[in-house]
Design a protein around this motif. Structure first.
Motif, PDB file in Angstrom:
ATOM      1  N   ARG A 250      74.258  35.739  77.735  1.00  0.00           N
ATOM      2  CA  ARG A 250      74.207  34.422  77.103  1.00  0.00           C
ATOM      3  C   ARG A 250      72.822  34.164  76.501  1.00  0.00           C
ATOM      4  O   ARG A 250      72.704  33.648  75.385  1.00  0.00           O
ATOM      5  N   ILE A 251      71.774  34.539  77.214  1.00  0.00           N
ATOM      6  CA  ILE A 251      70.427  34.376  76.689  1.00  0.00           C
ATOM      7  C   ILE A 251      70.245  35.246  75.445  1.00  0.00           C
ATOM      8  O   ILE A 251      69.665  34.818  74.439  1.00  0.00           O
ATOM      9  N   GLY A 252      70.771  36.462  75.484  1.00  0.00           N
ATOM     10  CA  GLY A 252      70.689  37.328  74.317  1.00  0.00           C
ATOM     11  C   GLY A 252      71.394  36.741  73.118  1.00  0.00           C
ATOM     12  O   GLY A 252      70.920  36.847  71.983  1.00  0.00           O
ATOM     13  N   GLY A 253      72.544  36.096  73.361  1.00  0.00           N
ATOM     14  CA  GLY A 253      73.266  35.469  72.264  1.00  0.00           C
ATOM     15  C   GLY A 253      72.474  34.352  71.616  1.00  0.00           C
ATOM     16  O   GLY A 253      72.472  34.198  70.393  1.00  0.00           O
ATOM     17  N   VAL A 254      71.759  33.565  72.425  1.00  0.00           N
ATOM     18  CA  VAL A 254      70.963  32.465  71.886  1.00  0.00           C
ATOM     19  C   VAL A 254      69.763  32.997  71.113  1.00  0.00           C
ATOM     20  O   VAL A 254      69.464  32.550  69.997  1.00  0.00           O
ATOM     21  N   VAL A 255      69.063  33.965  71.709  1.00  0.00           N
ATOM     22  CA  VAL A 255      67.828  34.466  71.082  1.00  0.00           C
ATOM     23  C   VAL A 255      68.131  35.214  69.789  1.00  0.00           C
ATOM     24  O   VAL A 255      67.453  35.021  68.773  1.00  0.00           O
ATOM     25  N   THR A 256      69.142  36.075  69.785  1.00  0.00           N
ATOM     26  CA  THR A 256      69.449  36.852  68.587  1.00  0.00           C
ATOM     27  C   THR A 256      70.183  36.037  67.546  1.00  0.00           C
ATOM     28  O   THR A 256      70.045  36.286  66.341  1.00  0.00           O
ATOM     29  N   GLY A 257      70.956  35.055  68.002  1.00  0.00           N
ATOM     30  CA  GLY A 257      71.716  34.238  67.069  1.00  0.00           C
ATOM     31  C   GLY A 257      72.822  34.995  66.369  1.00  0.00           C
ATOM     32  O   GLY A 257      73.396  34.515  65.386  1.00  0.00           O
ATOM     33  N   ASN A 258      73.161  36.168  66.866  1.00  0.00           N
ATOM     34  CA  ASN A 258      74.158  37.005  66.181  1.00  0.00           C
ATOM     35  C   ASN A 258      75.588  36.642  66.559  1.00  0.00           C
ATOM     36  O   ASN A 258      76.497  36.746  65.761  1.00  0.00           O
ATOM     37  N   SER A 259      75.769  36.270  67.820  1.00  0.00           N
ATOM     38  CA  SER A 259      77.106  35.942  68.304  1.00  0.00           C
ATOM     39  C   SER A 259      76.941  35.125  69.571  1.00  0.00           C
ATOM     40  O   SER A 259      75.830  34.847  70.023  1.00  0.00           O
ATOM     41  N   LYS A 260      78.062  34.765  70.126  1.00  0.00           N
ATOM     42  CA  LYS A 260      78.009  33.959  71.341  1.00  0.00           C
ATOM     43  C   LYS A 260      77.256  34.670  72.446  1.00  0.00           C
ATOM     44  O   LYS A 260      76.539  34.061  73.226  1.00  0.00           O
ATOM     45  N   TYR A 261      77.398  35.994  72.510  1.00  0.00           N
ATOM     46  CA  TYR A 261      76.765  36.740  73.584  1.00  0.00           C
ATOM     47  C   TYR A 261      75.690  37.716  73.103  1.00  0.00           C
ATOM     48  O   TYR A 261      75.005  38.311  73.916  1.00  0.00           O
ATOM     49  N   GLY A 262      75.536  37.881  71.820  1.00  0.00           N
ATOM     50  CA  GLY A 262      74.424  38.660  71.292  1.00  0.00           C
ATOM     51  C   GLY A 262      74.426  40.108  71.749  1.00  0.00           C
ATOM     52  O   GLY A 262      75.352  40.603  72.373  1.00  0.00           O
ATOM     53  N   ARG A 263      73.336  40.776  71.389  1.00  0.00           N
ATOM     54  CA  ARG A 263      73.172  42.174  71.797  1.00  0.00           C
ATOM     55  C   ARG A 263      71.927  42.275  72.666  1.00  0.00           C
ATOM     56  O   ARG A 263      70.832  41.861  72.273  1.00  0.00           O
ATOM     57  N   VAL A 264      72.095  42.817  73.850  1.00  0.00           N
ATOM     58  CA  VAL A 264      71.005  42.926  74.814  1.00  0.00           C
ATOM     59  C   VAL A 264      70.912  44.359  75.296  1.00  0.00           C
ATOM     60  O   VAL A 264      71.930  44.979  75.619  1.00  0.00           O
ATOM     61  N   VAL A 265      69.687  44.868  75.328  1.00  0.00           N
ATOM     62  CA  VAL A 265      69.435  46.149  75.973  1.00  0.00           C
ATOM     63  C   VAL A 265      69.020  45.850  77.406  1.00  0.00           C
ATOM     64  O   VAL A 265      67.937  45.307  77.635  1.00  0.00           O
ATOM     65  N   PRO A 266      69.866  46.139  78.382  1.00  0.00           N
ATOM     66  CA  PRO A 266      69.525  45.800  79.778  1.00  0.00           C
ATOM     67  C   PRO A 266      68.353  46.630  80.284  1.00  0.00           C
ATOM     68  O   PRO A 266      68.305  47.845  80.091  1.00  0.00           O
ATOM     69  N   VAL A 267      67.398  45.955  80.899  1.00  0.00           N
ATOM     70  CA  VAL A 267      66.209  46.613  81.439  1.00  0.00           C
ATOM     71  C   VAL A 267      66.210  46.415  82.949  1.00  0.00           C
ATOM     72  O   VAL A 267      66.330  45.268  83.423  1.00  0.00           O
ATOM     73  N   PRO A 268      66.088  47.455  83.731  1.00  0.00           N
ATOM     74  CA  PRO A 268      66.023  47.291  85.195  1.00  0.00           C
ATOM     75  C   PRO A 268      64.813  46.444  85.583  1.00  0.00           C
ATOM     76  O   PRO A 268      63.699  46.676  85.096  1.00  0.00           O
ATOM     77  N   SER A 269      65.019  45.475  86.431  1.00  0.00           N
ATOM     78  CA  SER A 269      63.938  44.565  86.817  1.00  0.00           C
ATOM     79  C   SER A 269      62.800  45.293  87.508  1.00  0.00           C
ATOM     80  O   SER A 269      61.629  44.956  87.334  1.00  0.00           O
ATOM     81  N   LYS A 270      63.140  46.326  88.312  1.00  0.00           N
ATOM     82  CA  LYS A 270      62.095  47.073  89.004  1.00  0.00           C
ATOM     83  C   LYS A 270      61.168  47.782  88.029  1.00  0.00           C
ATOM     84  O   LYS A 270      59.968  47.937  88.289  1.00  0.00           O
ATOM     85  N   ALA A 271      61.720  48.212  86.895  1.00  0.00           N
ATOM     86  CA  ALA A 271      60.893  48.873  85.887  1.00  0.00           C
ATOM     87  C   ALA A 271      60.090  47.853  85.087  1.00  0.00           C
ATOM     88  O   ALA A 271      58.987  48.154  84.615  1.00  0.00           O
ATOM     89  N   LEU A 272      60.644  46.667  84.936  1.00  0.00           N
ATOM     90  CA  LEU A 272      59.985  45.644  84.122  1.00  0.00           C
ATOM     91  C   LEU A 272      58.816  44.983  84.844  1.00  0.00           C
ATOM     92  O   LEU A 272      57.809  44.625  84.220  1.00  0.00           O
ATOM     93  N   ARG A 273      58.927  44.867  86.163  1.00  0.00           N
ATOM     94  CA  ARG A 273      57.908  44.124  86.913  1.00  0.00           C
ATOM     95  C   ARG A 273      56.495  44.685  86.730  1.00  0.00           C
ATOM     96  O   ARG A 273      55.560  43.931  86.452  1.00  0.00           O
ATOM     97  N   PRO A 274      56.270  46.002  86.870  1.00  0.00           N
ATOM     98  CA  PRO A 274      54.904  46.494  86.666  1.00  0.00           C
ATOM     99  C   PRO A 274      54.416  46.313  85.235  1.00  0.00           C
ATOM    100  O   PRO A 274      53.208  46.175  85.003  1.00  0.00           O
ATOM    101  N   LEU A 275      55.332  46.314  84.258  1.00  0.00           N
ATOM    102  CA  LEU A 275      54.924  46.079  82.881  1.00  0.00           C
ATOM    103  C   LEU A 275      54.442  44.645  82.694  1.00  0.00           C
ATOM    104  O   LEU A 275      53.438  44.395  82.013  1.00  0.00           O
ATOM    105  N   ILE A 276      55.160  43.687  83.299  1.00  0.00           N
ATOM    106  CA  ILE A 276      54.734  42.287  83.225  1.00  0.00           C
ATOM    107  C   ILE A 276      53.402  42.108  83.933  1.00  0.00           C
ATOM    108  O   ILE A 276      52.503  41.408  83.432  1.00  0.00           O
ATOM    109  N   LYS A 277      53.258  42.756  85.071  1.00  0.00           N
ATOM    110  CA  LYS A 277      52.005  42.656  85.822  1.00  0.00           C
ATOM    111  C   LYS A 277      50.839  43.171  84.986  1.00  0.00           C
ATOM    112  O   LYS A 277      49.775  42.538  84.898  1.00  0.00           O
TER     113      LYS A 277
END
Length: 537
Positions: A250-277
């Motif tokens: 749903r967030i992908g749909g809003v951000v991309t504006g392409n469709s109700k559900y948009g296109r999202v590349v799922p990212v594992p949270s465990k991999a994302l956390r050190p990048l955010i840090k």
């Protein structure tokens, strides 16, 4: 009914002022903030104002005096940044809540509404809706969540000690509105995020943590809940959120504006956390990894109690509120308060610019005027950087609100001068202005040390003196333009107002200077911790 709002200049506070002003049963409104807004503009003109920094124990006396005679208090004040200043955040958010509650009780206020958060709740591992009975022990890896849980304990202690006062604690979900676009970008994404590119189009696909699910609510809906709780004298906890759940699709749909559900590349949270840090530690991202932890672990809320007892209903879905926020971020939207300031100061500047067809009269020496105004702009650029750094240096002192207010005024004036120069048909300043700016930066290397080097009280004395000199130069600049205001296409009263503002700013800096030089050179002086200037490594 007389209602005071503590923290009345931010995302929620600005919306609460709008809601209160629209209510016939509200007789008067008091706004309390450590940095005052432009009180001539909506919605801030609807309130009386007191400048109080609630983090200090001494604030209790000022708060008690200010709140005397009020029927209810809505307490919204909360510092989101700077993340690294944990003592400051704890003092402003947790101790500040205690100071407000105790001062309100001492002033005879009999009803208080406090802004808690979904972040106060203990973590979960499912998508079950939780009501207000779910424990509020927070998520230990998120400083925001830990402090919200600590705030809940402060409220518990206050209620036990003051049964004569009714307290409502509202726990809203993520609060979105278009007018907070610039503020939310600064607090969570940071200045490097190119959100303005969203005006050109939406990305076709976005990466997003696949496990995140959240609830949101439009800030106007939250404001209505706060006001209803105050007017009804509600007591206890209330979950405030829209009815829909925002998952990755749903967030992908809003951000991309392409469709109700948009296109999202799922990212594992465990991999994302050190990048955010890493991004946060290097200054690329404003938010730290604790915000991701909170997004993954907070419960989804059941809002039925608010509907039942406050007669409150969300007027907008969380997805619609997110869409409005994204548009506001793209446009850099904001209001004329320090927390809500827009990306473009001119969008809310109170000063008049020349008409589009304006031209300089032939008897004006355009070359000399261009050089003069460009040199003043160079000085204004240097002064803007200096006053912003000075405000940061005084952040943990009672003078921060004053100097931060001056910094915001100078930011708006700087942009006005830029626009005024261009309105005369002059190009943007060339070599001279950047050279002067670089020279000023080099001259202050000794004064404002790089990160990790000690900032001493004597340095702050000198920096305040240099800023006072800069404001004096600005004053004379506005006065020099007064006689030719008509030629510039500007009413003379504009430059008179700017000169008066400079005089007022100078007096504020004089007061800051008096504060800074107290015992600045005395090694043996013993200073109250609340009076001490920061001197940290």
């Amino acid at each position: 009914m007389r209602i005071a709002v503590v923290g009345a200049t931010g995302n929620a506070g600005t919306a609460v002022l709008r809601e209160l002003a629209a209510r016939d049963e509200v007789e008067s409104i008091l706004g309390i903030a450590r940095r005052l807004p432009n009180r001539e503009m909506e919605p801030y003109r609807q309130a009386d104002w007191q400048q109080i920094d609630i983090q200090f124990e001494r604030a209790r006396a000022d708060l008690e005096k200010a709140l005397n005679g009020y029927d209810a208090v809505i307490h919204l004040a909360w510092l989101i940044q700077p993340n690294k200043e944990r003592d400051l955040l704890r003092r402003a958010n947790v101790d500040g809540t205690r100071h407000v509650l105790e001062a309100a009780a001492a002033a005879g206020v009999r009803h208080i509404v406090v802004a808690s958060s979904v972040g106060a709740y203990s973590p979960v591992d499912d998508d079950e809706l939780r009501d207000e009975s779910w424990p509020t022990e927070g998520i230990e890896s998120s400083h925001y969540s830990v402090d919200k849980a600590a705030q809940e304990r402060v409220i518990d202690e206050f209620e036990a000690a003051h049964p004569e006062v009714t307290v409502a604690r509202l726990r809203p979900a993520l609060k979105f509105q278009g007018g907070a676009g610039s503020e939310i970008q600064r607090y969570f994404l940071g200045k490097w995020a190119p959100v303005q590119l969203l005006q050109l189009g939406r990305p076709p696909v976005i990466p997003f943590p696949k496990d995140v699910r959240a609830q949101a609510v439009h800030t106007d809906d939250v404001a209505r809940a706060y006001v209803l709780a105050a007017l009804k004298g509600a007591e206890g906890a209330f979950n405030i959120c829209a009815d829909d759940v925002l998952d990755a699709a749903r967030i992908g749909g809003v951000v991309t504006g392409n469709s109700k559900y948009g296109r999202v590349v799922p990212v594992p949270s465990k991999a994302l956390r050190p990048l955010i840090k890493a991004a946060h530690r290097t200054g690329v991202l404003a938010a730290d990894e604790g915000w991701l932890d909170m997004a993954l672990r907070v419960p989804l809320m059941d809002n039925s109690r608010a509907k039942r007892e406050l007669d409150w209903w969300p007027s907008m879905s969380g997805a619609a509120a997110l869409e409005e926020l994204i548009q506001g971020m793209a446009e850099g939207s904001g209001k004329r308060s320090a927390p809500m300031r827009p990306r473009d100061p001119q969008s809310t500047a109170p000063f008049t610019l020349p008409d589009a067809e304006h031209q300089l009269p032939e008897d004006i020496d355009a070359l000399a005027l261009r050089q003069y105004m460009s040199d003043h702009l160079a000085g204004a650029t240097a002064g803007l950087n200096r006053i912003q750094k000075l405000a940061e240096a005084f952040m943990e002192t009672p003078k921060y609100g004053d100097i931060a207010t001056v910094a915001e005024e100078i930011r708006v004036e700087h942009h006005y001068l830029e626009e005024l120069i261009q309105a005369q048909g002059f190009p943007r300043p060339g070599v001279t202005a950047p050279a002067l700016w670089v020279g000023e930066r080099l001259a202050r290397i000794k004064s404002f040390f790089p990160q990790g080097v000690k900032i001493t009280p004597s340095v702050l004395v000198l920096e305040t003196e240099l800023m006072m000199s800069a404001v004096t130069g600005k004053l004379h600049g506005w006065r020099s333009l007064m006689p030719i205001s008509e030629a510039l296409g500007v009413p003379q009263g504009v430059f008179e107002e700017l000169a008066d503002d400079a005089l007022r700013q100078y007096k504020i800096l004089q007061d800051v200077h008096d504060y800074a030089r107290q015992d600045a050179f005395n090694k043996s002086a013993e200073t109250d911790p609340e009076d001490a200037l920061p001197s940290s490594e």
